[in-house]
Motif scaffolding. Structure first.
Motif, PDB file in Angstrom:
ATOM      1  N   LEU A 110      70.012  54.331   9.220  1.00  0.00           N
ATOM      2  CA  LEU A 110      70.207  53.934  10.612  1.00  0.00           C
ATOM      3  C   LEU A 110      68.829  53.738  11.233  1.00  0.00           C
ATOM      4  CD1 LEU A 110      72.078  53.529  13.061  1.00  0.00           C
ATOM      5  CD2 LEU A 110      71.884  56.002  13.497  1.00  0.00           C
ATOM      6  N   ALA A 111      68.543  52.509  11.689  1.00  0.00           N
ATOM      7  CA  ALA A 111      67.216  52.173  12.194  1.00  0.00           C
ATOM      8  C   ALA A 111      67.318  51.493  13.553  1.00  0.00           C
ATOM      9  CB  ALA A 111      66.482  51.267  11.209  1.00  0.00           C
ATOM     10  N   TRP A 112      66.209  51.488  14.256  1.00  0.00           N
ATOM     11  CA  TRP A 112      66.139  50.939  15.615  1.00  0.00           C
ATOM     12  C   TRP A 112      64.801  50.240  15.799  1.00  0.00           C
ATOM     13  CZ3 TRP A 112      62.651  51.812  19.571  1.00  0.00           C
ATOM     14  CH2 TRP A 112      63.035  51.511  20.883  1.00  0.00           C
ATOM     15  N   VAL A 113      64.837  49.057  16.413  1.00  0.00           N
ATOM     16  CA  VAL A 113      63.603  48.313  16.676  1.00  0.00           C
ATOM     17  C   VAL A 113      63.652  47.758  18.090  1.00  0.00           C
ATOM     18  CG1 VAL A 113      62.147  46.365  16.030  1.00  0.00           C
ATOM     19  CG2 VAL A 113      63.329  47.640  14.255  1.00  0.00           C
ATOM     20  N   ARG A 114      62.571  47.953  18.802  1.00  0.00           N
ATOM     21  CA  ARG A 114      62.388  47.323  20.108  1.00  0.00           C
ATOM     22  C   ARG A 114      61.335  46.250  19.930  1.00  0.00           C
ATOM     23  NH1 ARG A 114      63.931  45.196  24.818  1.00  0.00           N
ATOM     24  NH2 ARG A 114      62.497  45.633  26.533  1.00  0.00           N
ATOM     25  N   ARG A 115      61.761  44.987  19.955  1.00  0.00           N
ATOM     26  CA  ARG A 115      60.871  43.858  19.744  1.00  0.00           C
ATOM     27  C   ARG A 115      60.258  43.407  21.076  1.00  0.00           C
ATOM     28  NH1 ARG A 115      62.425  41.325  14.628  1.00  0.00           N
ATOM     29  NH2 ARG A 115      64.355  42.287  13.854  1.00  0.00           N
ATOM     30  N   PRO A 116      59.234  42.558  21.025  1.00  0.00           N
ATOM     31  CA  PRO A 116      58.638  42.058  22.273  1.00  0.00           C
ATOM     32  C   PRO A 116      59.672  41.357  23.147  1.00  0.00           C
ATOM     33  CG  PRO A 116      57.223  41.534  20.409  1.00  0.00           C
ATOM     34  CD  PRO A 116      58.500  42.064  19.838  1.00  0.00           C
ATOM     35  N   ALA A 117      59.618  41.611  24.456  1.00  0.00           N
ATOM     36  CA  ALA A 117      60.586  41.025  25.381  1.00  0.00           C
ATOM     37  C   ALA A 117      60.516  39.504  25.374  1.00  0.00           C
ATOM     38  CB  ALA A 117      60.342  41.557  26.793  1.00  0.00           C
ATOM     39  N   ALA A 118      59.333  38.961  25.102  1.00  0.00           N
ATOM     40  CA  ALA A 118      59.173  37.511  25.105  1.00  0.00           C
ATOM     41  C   ALA A 118      59.733  36.854  23.849  1.00  0.00           C
ATOM     42  CB  ALA A 118      57.689  37.157  25.253  1.00  0.00           C
ATOM     43  N   GLY A 119      60.143  37.662  22.881  1.00  0.00           N
ATOM     44  CA  GLY A 119      60.655  37.114  21.636  1.00  0.00           C
ATOM     45  C   GLY A 119      59.549  36.838  20.632  1.00  0.00           C
ATOM     46  N   GLY A 120      59.933  36.421  19.450  1.00  0.00           N
ATOM     47  CA  GLY A 120      58.961  36.124  18.412  1.00  0.00           C
ATOM     48  C   GLY A 120      58.498  37.368  17.687  1.00  0.00           C
ATOM     49  N   LEU A 121      57.546  37.179  16.780  1.00  0.00           N
ATOM     50  CA  LEU A 121      57.027  38.299  16.003  1.00  0.00           C
ATOM     51  C   LEU A 121      56.026  39.104  16.825  1.00  0.00           C
ATOM     52  CD1 LEU A 121      56.477  36.525  12.558  1.00  0.00           C
ATOM     53  CD2 LEU A 121      58.394  37.980  13.261  1.00  0.00           C
ATOM     54  N   ALA A 122      55.967  40.407  16.540  1.00  0.00           N
ATOM     55  CA  ALA A 122      55.115  41.311  17.306  1.00  0.00           C
ATOM     56  C   ALA A 122      53.682  41.308  16.781  1.00  0.00           C
ATOM     57  CB  ALA A 122      55.680  42.732  17.238  1.00  0.00           C
ATOM     58  N   SER A 123      52.753  41.653  17.673  1.00  0.00           N
ATOM     59  CA  SER A 123      51.337  41.726  17.306  1.00  0.00           C
ATOM     60  C   SER A 123      51.019  42.980  16.503  1.00  0.00           C
ATOM     61  CB  SER A 123      50.475  41.697  18.567  1.00  0.00           C
ATOM     62  OG  SER A 123      50.794  42.812  19.403  1.00  0.00           O
ATOM     63  N   CYS A 124      51.888  43.978  16.601  1.00  0.00           N
ATOM     64  CA  CYS A 124      51.779  45.205  15.819  1.00  0.00           C
ATOM     65  C   CYS A 124      53.086  45.962  16.011  1.00  0.00           C
ATOM     66  CB  CYS A 124      50.590  46.078  16.254  1.00  0.00           C
ATOM     67  SG  CYS A 124      50.770  46.799  17.899  1.00  0.00           S
ATOM     68  N   CYS A 125      53.289  47.035  15.253  1.00  0.00           N
ATOM     69  CA  CYS A 125      54.499  47.838  15.429  1.00  0.00           C
ATOM     70  C   CYS A 125      54.154  49.311  15.268  1.00  0.00           C
ATOM     71  CB  CYS A 125      55.585  47.444  14.426  1.00  0.00           C
ATOM     72  SG  CYS A 125      57.154  48.314  14.707  1.00  0.00           S
ATOM     73  N   TYR A 126      54.649  50.128  16.171  1.00  0.00           N
ATOM     74  CA  TYR A 126      54.552  51.582  16.072  1.00  0.00           C
ATOM     75  C   TYR A 126      55.820  52.100  15.404  1.00  0.00           C
ATOM     76  CZ  TYR A 126      50.665  51.138  19.312  1.00  0.00           C
ATOM     77  OH  TYR A 126      49.469  50.793  19.885  1.00  0.00           O
ATOM     78  N   LEU A 127      55.666  52.932  14.386  1.00  0.00           N
ATOM     79  CA  LEU A 127      56.804  53.481  13.655  1.00  0.00           C
ATOM     80  C   LEU A 127      56.812  54.993  13.812  1.00  0.00           C
ATOM     81  CD1 LEU A 127      59.193  53.356  11.674  1.00  0.00           C
ATOM     82  CD2 LEU A 127      57.516  53.383   9.803  1.00  0.00           C
ATOM     83  N   TYR A 128      57.865  55.536  14.420  1.00  0.00           N
ATOM     84  CA  TYR A 128      57.986  56.971  14.665  1.00  0.00           C
ATOM     85  C   TYR A 128      58.776  57.647  13.537  1.00  0.00           C
ATOM     86  CZ  TYR A 128      59.333  61.356  16.912  1.00  0.00           C
ATOM     87  OH  TYR A 128      59.529  62.687  17.199  1.00  0.00           O
ATOM     88  N   LEU A 129      58.235  58.750  13.018  1.00  0.00           N
ATOM     89  CA  LEU A 129      58.883  59.535  11.963  1.00  0.00           C
ATOM     90  C   LEU A 129      59.244  60.908  12.528  1.00  0.00           C
ATOM     91  CD1 LEU A 129      56.500  58.764   8.936  1.00  0.00           C
ATOM     92  CD2 LEU A 129      58.501  57.462   9.727  1.00  0.00           C
TER      93      LEU A 129
END
Length: 342
Positions: free
Chosen positions: A67-86
């Motif tokens: 079970l995973a969750w992603v909050r992508r950029p509001a403007a759409g498209g690919l993100a400039s980076c991603c923070y991954l919480y463990l």
């Protein structure tokens, strides 16, 4: 120091009571906060995409659907980076209740605050979290009884690979942030791939110490005598999505809605055996590793700050150590969270 200042610092870096009792207190504070501002701008901004990611069999454990969750950029498209919480152990990042509107959304306070602060300061970034194999929500084929830390490392690699291929622009970094056992997993990922940074909150390097911090003497004795122990875990009362093997160790009447109560889940001795085989020192001391930020509260009674300092001394450069004045194990206070990302 504000949450936004915290976020800027974290981003700049990369260009006793039992843990279960602390978890319970943090969860109560989290629910109270949601009740007070359930439709606030922060809550609405944290709605993300709920996903299922396949994690193949690894280290003698069966395959799992994470079970995973992603909050992508509001403007759409690919993100400039991603923070991954463990998340830590025993805990979870996401609400596993399929019958609730909050299914798959961030459950606990720390990742919510991190996500809100980091994404507010970086609108082109993404934030992701997931429940490890065996954790409620990711326990369909791999139960809690079968979970191991090396399996959770394998889960993390699956998610990192997904983020690199589907969420961020090619060559963009993934910033891994782990707390407690999640910090151990983050540390073990230090040499996994390029364009990776590691933040370990309340981590350690000595697995023998770590085992005794996570388990009571009676639980360790049960591993030897019965090949398993009953491990405490907080679950929502009456949820049809709870693991069927959950044992409620102190029943009580609950008139309130959304009450999470202490239960116990069976955990095989293989978790202990696997844990003692982890070589955290080798992972963090290898030359050429990812930038490494170690954060520890000076009032952490579950994993005392000396453990974080030992991790820092063992690690190769580049590295940084940040002490959170007044911080407990879960950085429960909002001020402590703000300092952690400042």
């Amino acid at each position: 120091m504000s949450s936004q200042a915290c976020a800027r610092s974290l981003a700049a870096c990369w260009h006793g009571r039992s843990q279960c009792d602390e978890l319970a207190t943090a969860q109560r504070s989290y629910r109270a906060g949601l009740a007070a501002k359930s439709t606030s701008e922060e809550d609405l901004s944290l709605l993300g995409e709920v996903l299922r990611l396949s994690s193949p069999a690894a280290h003698d454990t069966p395959p799992a659907e994470l079970l995973a969750w992603v909050r992508r950029p509001a403007a759409g498209g690919l993100a400039s980076c991603c923070y991954l919480y463990l998340h830590g152990f025993p805990d979870q990042s996401l609400d596993h209740r399929k019958e609730c509107a909050s299914f798959g959304q961030l459950k606990t306070q720390l990742p919510r605050r991190l996500a809100h602060s980091l994404l507010k300061g970086q609108p082109c970034a993404a934030f992701a979290a997931f429940n490890f194999s065996g954790t409620p929500g990711s326990d369909g084929d791999c139960s809690f009884r079968e979970k191991t830390v090396r399996r959770e490392v394998a889960d993390s690699k699956v998610v990192i690979d997904f983020l690199r291929s589907q969420v961020i622009v090619p060559g963009a970094p993934v910033h891994v942030i782990g707390i407690s056992t999640g910090a151990i997993i983050a540390s073990l990922l230090r040499g996994y791939c390029e364009r990776l940074t590691i933040t370990a909150i309340a981590g350690l390097v000595d697995v023998c110490k770590g085992l005794k911090l996570d388990f009571s003497d009676s639980q360790l004795d049960s591993f030897d005598a019965k090949g398993m122990c009953w491990k405490e875990f907080w679950l929502p009362v009456g949820s049809e999505s709870n693991p069927p093997e959950a044992f409620q160790d102190h029943a009580r009447e609950c008139a309130e809605e959304d009450v999470w109560q202490r239960t116990c889940l069976p955990l095989a001795a293989r978790y202990r055996d696997d844990f003692l085989k982890l070589d955290i020192k080798a992972s963090v001391s290898a030359p050429g590793g990812a930038p490494f930020l170690i954060i520890h509260g000076d009032r952490d009674r579950s994993v005392p700050i000396e453990n974080g300092k030992e991790l820092f001394y063992a690690a190769a450069e580049p590295k940084q150590f940040v002490t959170i004045k007044g911080g407990d194990h879960l950085l429960r206070s909002s001020k402590c969270v703000q300092k952690a990302v400042a």
